[in-house]
Design an enzyme around this catalytic site. Structure first.
Site, PDB file in Angstrom:
ATOM      1  N   SER A  69      -3.088  -0.986  -7.764  1.00  0.00           N
ATOM      2  CA  SER A  69      -2.887  -1.599  -6.443  1.00  0.00           C
ATOM      3  C   SER A  69      -3.962  -2.648  -6.201  1.00  0.00           C
ATOM      4  O   SER A  69      -5.083  -2.512  -6.714  1.00  0.00           O
ATOM      5  CB  SER A  69      -2.990  -0.533  -5.343  1.00  0.00           C
ATOM      6  OG  SER A  69      -2.949  -1.141  -4.061  1.00  0.00           O
ATOM      7  N   TYR A  81      -8.306   6.501  -1.859  1.00  0.00           N
ATOM      8  CA  TYR A  81      -7.151   5.799  -2.448  1.00  0.00           C
ATOM      9  C   TYR A  81      -7.668   4.590  -3.230  1.00  0.00           C
ATOM     10  O   TYR A  81      -7.290   4.377  -4.387  1.00  0.00           O
ATOM     11  CB  TYR A  81      -6.169   5.362  -1.347  1.00  0.00           C
ATOM     12  CG  TYR A  81      -4.940   4.662  -1.895  1.00  0.00           C
ATOM     13  CD1 TYR A  81      -3.908   5.387  -2.474  1.00  0.00           C
ATOM     14  CD2 TYR A  81      -4.819   3.270  -1.854  1.00  0.00           C
ATOM     15  CE1 TYR A  81      -2.786   4.755  -2.997  1.00  0.00           C
ATOM     16  CE2 TYR A  81      -3.701   2.627  -2.358  1.00  0.00           C
ATOM     17  CZ  TYR A  81      -2.680   3.372  -2.932  1.00  0.00           C
ATOM     18  OH  TYR A  81      -1.570   2.744  -3.451  1.00  0.00           O
TER      19      TYR A  81
END
Ligand SMILES: NC(=O)c1ccc[n+]([C@@H]2O[C@H](COP(=O)([O-])OP(=O)(O)OC[C@H]3O[C@@H](n4cnc5c(N)ncnc54)[C@H](OP(=O)(O)O)[C@@H]3O)[C@@H](O)[C@H]2O)c1
Length: 242
Positions: free
Chosen positions: A137, A150
């Site tokens: 990501s 995350y």
């Protein structure tokens, strides 16, 4: 045509993984679709009966991964692509520090990826061909206030994949890191993202980019913006809201 004939997609029940599995099956590729929600995987298998093979599996059960991997490759009758797209990003409050949520992200986003992609690496280093794709990501490019763990799992995943790429390049194996920006999926539904890509558009681009070993953003604008963001000194980054 995707050009792939036998693929394992881990995290195929929804979002980007579902769109990838469907796109591969549509192109005639045999797909082992792996996730916990068997009903969603079953619906995909009903649509593509001879092409999609369902495996109900929780990636946190890392000790079962070698057996599921072997069985999936056996049922497919070969293997040339493994995509790890399973991921979780629970809602985390601005000043919340919750170890249970953090553990879940490390287990799914990172440990599960290592367990699965190590198996792919072992197989492909022997067969001397194959493509490994990990869905990272843009969020892994910096440590942000909003999602510390995350971000950390995606940064660690990118570093692990870079190392796999460097190990396996001499064996003719491609290792591809994809860094999507916002995509409309179950994971991001609560965020009401503006300008987010559809999962189908992301899947299309991921399969195109999977043809070239290395690290890829899905949009030129993200490549440019995150090239700058990665190089902002920490003392300045701390004061920005990016
Ligand atoms: N959406 C975005 O904006 C965006 C941006 C950048 C990167 N990403 C990354 O893209 C990947 C896919 O996310 P998405 O947006 O498509 O989200 P999603 O629709 O929520 O899909 C997540 C997938 O991961 C699977 N999964 C989660 N926990 C699992 C577990 N314990 N065992 C097995 N499978 C598990 C889910 O299947 P089950 O629940 O059925 O197990 C589901 O198939 C993730 O790695 C995410 O971090 C997303």
């Amino acid at each position: 045509m995707s050009g792939y004939r036998h693929a394992i997609v881990i995290g195929a029940s929804s979002g980007i993984g579902h769109a990838l599995a469907e796109r591969l099956a549509k192109s005639g590729c045999r797909v082992a679709a792996i996730a916990r929600r068997k009903d969603l995987l079953g619906a995909l298998a009903e649509k593509y009966p001879d092409l999609v093979f369902v495996f109900e599996h929780d990636v946190a059960d890392t000790e079962t991964v070698p057996a599921v991997f072997q069985e999936a490759a056996k049922q497919l009758g070969g293997l040339d692509l493994v995509i790890y797209t399973a991921g979780v990003m629970p809602e985390v409050g601005a000043m919340e520090f919750c170890f249970e949520k953090d553990r879940a992200m490390v287990e799914v986003n990172l440990l599960g990826a290592i367990a699965w992609l190590n198996q792919a690496a072992i197989r492909f280093q022997n067969t001397r061909h194959g493509t490994i794709v990990g869905i990272g990501s843009v969020a892994g490019d910096r440590g942000r206030c909003g999602q510390p763990v995350y971000n950390a799992t995606k940064a660690a995943l990118a570093t692990y994949l870079e190392a796999l790429r460097n190990r396996l390049a001499r064996r003719g194996v491609r290792v591809v890191t994809i860094k999507p920006g916002p995509v409309q999926t179950e994971m991001t539904a609560r965020l009401h993202l503006r300008g987010a890509m559809s999962a189908e558009a992301a899947a299309r681009l991921i399969l195109i980019k999977s043809r070239r070993t290395g690290e890829h953003y899905l949009k030129f604008g993200h490549w440019l913006a995150f090239g700058i963001i990665r190089n902002i000194p920490s003392a300045i980054f701390r004061r920005l809201r990016v």
